[in-house]
Structure formats: C-alpha cells, structure tokens
Design an enzyme around this catalytic site. Structure first.
Site, short mmCIF file in Angstrom:
data_model
loop_
_atom_site.label_atom_id
_atom_site.label_comp_id
_atom_site.label_asym_id
_atom_site.label_seq_id
_atom_site.Cartn_x
_atom_site.Cartn_y
_atom_site.Cartn_z
N VAL A 11 -11.95 59.17 -76.30
CA VAL A 11 -11.52 60.56 -76.09
C VAL A 11 -12.71 61.45 -75.76
O VAL A 11 -12.65 62.30 -74.86
CB VAL A 11 -10.78 61.08 -77.36
CG1 VAL A 11 -10.49 62.56 -77.26
CG2 VAL A 11 -9.50 60.29 -77.57
N THR A 86 -10.40 58.11 -85.82
CA THR A 86 -9.60 58.28 -87.04
C THR A 86 -8.76 57.01 -87.23
O THR A 86 -7.55 57.03 -87.00
CB THR A 86 -8.67 59.50 -86.96
OG1 THR A 86 -7.88 59.39 -85.76
CG2 THR A 86 -9.41 60.79 -86.93
N ARG A 154 -3.38 58.90 -71.81
CA ARG A 154 -3.01 57.47 -71.82
C ARG A 154 -4.19 56.66 -71.33
O ARG A 154 -4.80 57.00 -70.31
CB ARG A 154 -1.84 57.22 -70.86
CG ARG A 154 -0.50 57.64 -71.38
CD ARG A 154 0.50 57.65 -70.25
NE ARG A 154 0.00 58.47 -69.15
CZ ARG A 154 0.44 58.41 -67.90
NH1 ARG A 154 1.37 57.57 -67.56
NH2 ARG A 154 -0.06 59.19 -66.97
N GLU A 155 -4.48 55.59 -72.02
CA GLU A 155 -5.54 54.71 -71.53
C GLU A 155 -5.15 54.20 -70.16
O GLU A 155 -3.99 53.90 -69.90
CB GLU A 155 -5.76 53.55 -72.50
CG GLU A 155 -6.36 54.02 -73.79
CD GLU A 155 -6.77 52.89 -74.72
OE1 GLU A 155 -6.94 51.76 -74.24
OE2 GLU A 155 -6.90 53.16 -75.91
N ASN A 211 3.83 61.50 -80.05
CA ASN A 211 3.59 60.05 -80.00
C ASN A 211 4.68 59.27 -80.74
O ASN A 211 5.12 58.21 -80.28
CB ASN A 211 2.22 59.71 -80.59
CG ASN A 211 1.13 59.80 -79.53
OD1 ASN A 211 1.42 60.08 -78.37
ND2 ASN A 211 -0.10 59.58 -79.92
N CYS A 263 -2.97 54.24 -80.29
CA CYS A 263 -2.33 55.49 -80.74
C CYS A 263 -0.99 55.29 -81.43
O CYS A 263 -0.81 55.68 -82.57
CB CYS A 263 -2.14 56.42 -79.55
SG CYS A 263 -3.69 57.13 -79.01
N LYS A 324 -1.72 47.07 -72.61
CA LYS A 324 -1.05 47.53 -71.39
C LYS A 324 -2.04 47.37 -70.25
O LYS A 324 -3.22 47.10 -70.48
CB LYS A 324 -0.59 48.98 -71.55
CG LYS A 324 -1.75 49.96 -71.71
CD LYS A 324 -1.20 51.35 -71.68
CE LYS A 324 -2.25 52.31 -71.19
NZ LYS A 324 -1.73 53.64 -70.98
C1 UDX Z 1 -0.30 56.93 -75.76
C2 UDX Z 1 0.34 58.25 -75.29
O1 UDX Z 1 1.09 58.01 -74.09
C3 UDX Z 1 -0.70 59.31 -75.08
O2 UDX Z 1 -0.10 60.54 -74.71
C4 UDX Z 1 -1.44 59.44 -76.40
O3 UDX Z 1 -2.36 60.48 -76.40
C5 UDX Z 1 -2.09 58.14 -76.78
O4 UDX Z 1 -1.07 57.16 -76.91
P1 UDX Z 1 -1.55 54.87 -74.65
O5 UDX Z 1 -1.53 54.27 -76.03
O6 UDX Z 1 -2.82 54.84 -73.90
O7 UDX Z 1 -1.08 56.41 -74.72
O8 UDX Z 1 -0.48 54.09 -73.76
P2 UDX Z 1 1.02 54.27 -73.29
O9 UDX Z 1 1.06 54.20 -71.82
O10 UDX Z 1 1.65 55.45 -73.92
O11 UDX Z 1 1.68 52.90 -73.83
C6 UDX Z 1 1.70 52.61 -75.23
C7 UDX Z 1 2.41 51.31 -75.48
O12 UDX Z 1 3.79 51.43 -75.21
C8 UDX Z 1 1.93 50.13 -74.62
O13 UDX Z 1 1.86 48.97 -75.42
C9 UDX Z 1 2.99 49.99 -73.56
O14 UDX Z 1 3.10 48.71 -73.03
C10 UDX Z 1 4.22 50.40 -74.35
N1 UDX Z 1 5.32 50.89 -73.50
C11 UDX Z 1 5.19 52.08 -72.84
C12 UDX Z 1 6.49 50.17 -73.39
O15 UDX Z 1 6.64 49.09 -73.98
N2 UDX Z 1 7.51 50.66 -72.62
C13 UDX Z 1 7.41 51.85 -71.96
O16 UDX Z 1 8.39 52.24 -71.29
C14 UDX Z 1 6.22 52.58 -72.07
#
Ligand code: UDX
Length: 443
Positions: A11, A86, A154-155, A211, A263, A324
């Site tokens: 971040v 955190t 999002r990463e 989240n 997250c 992801k």
């Molecule tokens: C997330 C939030 O999107 C972001 O706003 C926050 O600040 C941090 O957490 P991130 O963890 O980077 O971001 O990834 P994200 O794209 O949200 O995906 C999280 C998980 O959900 C992944 O394992 C992904 O594969 C899964 N996912 C996401 C699904 O299984 N289906 C979906 O439709 C979307």
C-alpha cells in the site's frame, strides 16, 4: 504537498508512487534497510504491473525518495501516511496493530509543525482514537489531526485503482485536515472522483464493510454454483442474469475456488471480531468466513473425484498459484489449500505460476515447479486451472493433451468452454455447471 509515507510495503509503495506522480513530494520510509537500498536502485520488493516504471520515473524527477530516516521525513511533511502492515493476530484473527502503534509513537517524536496523520493501513474501528492518544501521550506538544483514509486497491490493478477510484473516503474529527486532504487528492477531484468526508470511525468501518460485502458476494455465488451443479443450471448464466440488475451489479459474481489474498480473509475475520467485541455479531460475515474456508478444502476433494477418487502416485499439475492473476502474492491462496490436501492424499504435485513460484516454494512443500504450462503438464494425470492468468486462457489443448498421461482438466475458474475442451479428448470439470434435463452440460 510534502508527504511522508511510513511503511514501504504494498500500500505504501503504490500510494507513494501515485502521490508523487500527481506532483507531490513524497518520501517513503521503511525500517528495512535492504528494502530501501533496493528501492533506491530501482528494484521492487513486490510485483505490481506499472509500479516500477512509476517509481523509477518519479524518483528520477526528484519527487520520490526512499529512506530509513523517519525523523527527517516526518519533520518536513505536511501529511504523514501510516501504511504499515496489519496482519491477523495469531489466535483470534483480530488485526495486529503493533506496527501501527509503534509507528504512531515514532511519528509523534518527530512532529515539528501542524501535521495531518493519515491512516492508510486497514485498521479496526477506534484505531484512529488510539493513534491520537498515543501521539498526545508521546509528545504533548505535537499539533496533529488524525485522519482515516482507507485504500481500496486491488493487487494487480492497484495503480489504476489509485488513479481512477470509485470514491475517496476521508474520516476526520479536526476540520483543519480537510483542506490538506482535499489538496492531496485534488488531481483526482478534478477527474470527478467523489470524495466523501465522514467521521473517523465511520470511515474505518467503510473499509471493512466494503471488503466483507465483496467477500460475501463471492461466497454467495460460490454456494449458488454448488446448487447449480445439483439442479442442472449454469452459474455463469445465473450470475449474468443477476448482474444485469443494476441494484446487484455484475462484478464479483465469478464463482471459483474461494477468495484468498491479503485483504478479504483478514478483513472479514477482523470485522467478525470487532462485531463480537461490540456485542453486535455479524452472522452473515461469520458464515462467509466459514464457508470460504470449507470451500477451499472442498476443491482438493473435487480434484480427487475428477481423478477417479484416488490420487495416490498420480501427477497433478496446478496452473496458477497466486490468489489471483497479475500478482505474485500467495497469501491465503486456494492453491495452497488444494495443494496440501492433494499432497496428503498421496499425489505428486507440479506447479506453475508466471510470478508466484518464488513465494510458493517455501510454502508448498513437496511441489516441483515447472517452466511453463506445457512443461507442467508432462506426464500429468490431471491439470487444474487454479488462477485465471491470461496466459492460461488460450492454451493449445492439442499440445497439452499430447504431453499428459491422462487428459483430465479441472477448471476452477471456468476459463474454458466444455465443448472445446472435450473435443480435444479431455475429461472436463468446471464450476457450477450442472447436467441439464437432456443430459448435456453447458459451459
Ligand atoms: C481486495 C479489494 O478488491 C480491494 O478493494 C481491497 O482494498 C483489497 O482487497 P484484492 O485482494 O487485491 O483486493 O483482490 P480482488 O480482486 O478483490 O480478489 C480477491 C479474491 O476474490 C481473489 O482470490 C479472487 O480470485 C476472488 N474473486 C474475486 C472471486 O473468486 N470471484 C470474483 O468474482 C472476484
């Protein structure tokens, strides 16, 4: 504006790089000397598309620098962002705030003039109050306004998310912080990104609420996908039919092996804990956490079933180890749970991921690592698409089959179309596609 960014992790680096790109002068601080030296040489501690270019450019232009010297960075700053980790505290899942509080105390000692202290780290409700208390206790003369400004990055898409946010949330109790925060985000304000000012506690909760809701949405469609398999429906069409309703929205309705990452697992657990502490349990979020954990374990069983119920001595290739695509992050990745359950069932594991193999090596014991998807498939009895990296979306199925021992594909992200894969002679197993009344499976 002069900004000090405390914590040069994910971040901190993305935020620091983007703020400097807006034209602010940013000093990123970290107590890891090696990390700072590497950053000064243009070497990134994490993989994030576009980050390196942004950092190198802004550092060359003199707007972005890296140091271990917190004192001088804070002393010159108009705003100090706390962006330290955190992690989930061992045992109870509550966010571990030790780094946040020690950063607050260190910052307090270096304050010279009125400074806005901004919490970017995801912190439970009330943390801003505690940061303010620590600062006042450590240095009663420090003139500060403590603000909450959660990140929604999002990463893999963090820079885009930072520069084109759906909203900017600022929680404050001291009005003097408002013009400072407005000025910091002015470049986005001109892009009409809505900036929402609220109380500090509300802002802290918005992050967890967002989240947890997204985690819940994913978990809903995941459970729906199980039902689709039982009743002979197609989860992708159900999701599309739901998502076309503007009140629901199409995003985050992709059924898969369960959510992972840095997250959702941590923030849902922390919200559950906060809600319990305040005697206002969030049972939907509790269920989400529980269902998601069980789902990740169930995916291993799915693979075993696809292999005829026994994987002893069988070679199973996992494509995608990161939680992801477009990240090297494997924290709470379904790939880990799946690998461990397959290994315990006696399978021989081979994995491939474009970015995450270094991180996976120390976590997934017993896995061998391949050079690419076709290499991973050599002599495999089953190939499992765990993460939907773009480069796994259009594999040459003929070539894949020709190197495998048994052509079985378990597609946990519904990347492929059944007819296409089966035409190449594969047995194909996807997510949420049940047998229709005429015996066919669509999707
Ligand atoms: C997330 C939030 O999107 C972001 O706003 C926050 O600040 C941090 O957490 P991130 O963890 O980077 O971001 O990834 P994200 O794209 O949200 O995906 C999280 C998980 O959900 C992944 O394992 C992904 O594969 C899964 N996912 C996401 C699904 O299984 N289906 C979906 O439709 C979307």
């Amino acid at each position: 504006m002069r900004i000090a960014m405390i914590g040069s992790g994910y971040v901190g680096l993305v935020s620091g790089a983007c703020f400097s790109d807006f034209g602010h002068t940013v000093i990123c601080v970290d107590n890891d000397q090696r990390k700072i030296e590497a950053l000064n040489e243009g070497l990134m501690p994490i993989f994030e598309p576009g980050l390196k270019e942004l950092i190198v450019q802004n550092a060359a232009d003199g707007r972005l620098s890296f140091t271990t010297d917190l004192d001088s960075a804070v002393a010159q700053a108009d705003a100090v962002f706390i962006a330290v980790g955190t992690p989930s505290r061992r045992g109870d899942g509550f966010a571990d705030l030790a780094y946040v509080y020690s950063a607050a105390a260190e910052i307090a000692r270096s304050i010279r003039q009125f400074t806005v202290i901004v919490t970017k780290s995801t912190v439970p409700v009330g943390t801003g109050d505690e940061i303010e208390r620590i600062i006042r206790e450590t240095n009663p003369d420090a003139d500060v306004a403590v603000v909450s400004n959660p990140e929604f990055l999002r990463e893999g898409a963090a820079i885009k998310d930072f520069k084109h946010p759906d909203r900017i949330v600022v929680g404050l109790e001291d009005e003097r912080a408002r013009p400072v925060m407005t000025e910091i985000y002015r470049p986005l304000y001109l892009n009409q990104a809505p900036m929402m000012f609220t109380s500090r506690r509300t802002s802290e909760l918005i992050k967890y609420a967002s989240n947890s809701f997204l985690a819940l949405k994913i978990t809903f469609i995941n459970e729906m996908s199980d039902l689709c398999e039982r009743v002979g429906a197609n989860v992708q069409e159900v999701a599309r039919g739901m998502g076309l309703d503007n009140r629901i929205g199409a995003k985050f309705l992709n059924a898969g092996p369960g959510y992972g990452g840095s997250c959702f697992p941590k923030d849902t657990l922390a919200l559950v804990k906060t809600a319990q502490d305040f005697d206002s349990p969030m049972r939907l979020v509790e269920a989400t956490v529980d269902i998601n954990e069980k789902r990740k374990r169930a995916m291993g069983r799915r693979v075993i079933a696809a292999c005829g119920g026994d994987v002893r001595g069988k070679r199973i290739a996992l494509l995608g180890l990161a939680f992801k695509p477009d990240t090297d992050d494997i924290r709470d990745s379904p790939a880990i749970t799946i690998s461990l359950s397959l290994r315990d069932a006696g399978a021989k594991l081979v994995g491939y991921d474009p970015e995450a193999m270094d991180n996976a090596r120390s976590v997934i014991e017993g896995m061998t690592f391949a050079e690419g998807p076709y290499d991973a498939a050599i002599d495999a009895d089953c190939i499992v698409v765990v993460t939907e990296w773009s480069r796994f979306r259009a594999l040459d199925l003929g070539r894949l089959k020709s190197v495998m021992r048994t052509p079985v594909m378990v597609d946990l992200r519904n990347v492929y179309r059944r007819d296409e894969v089966t035409r190449h002679g594969f047995s194909y197993f996807s997510i949420g596609h049940g047998q229709q009344s005429d015996g066919t499976i669509k999707g």
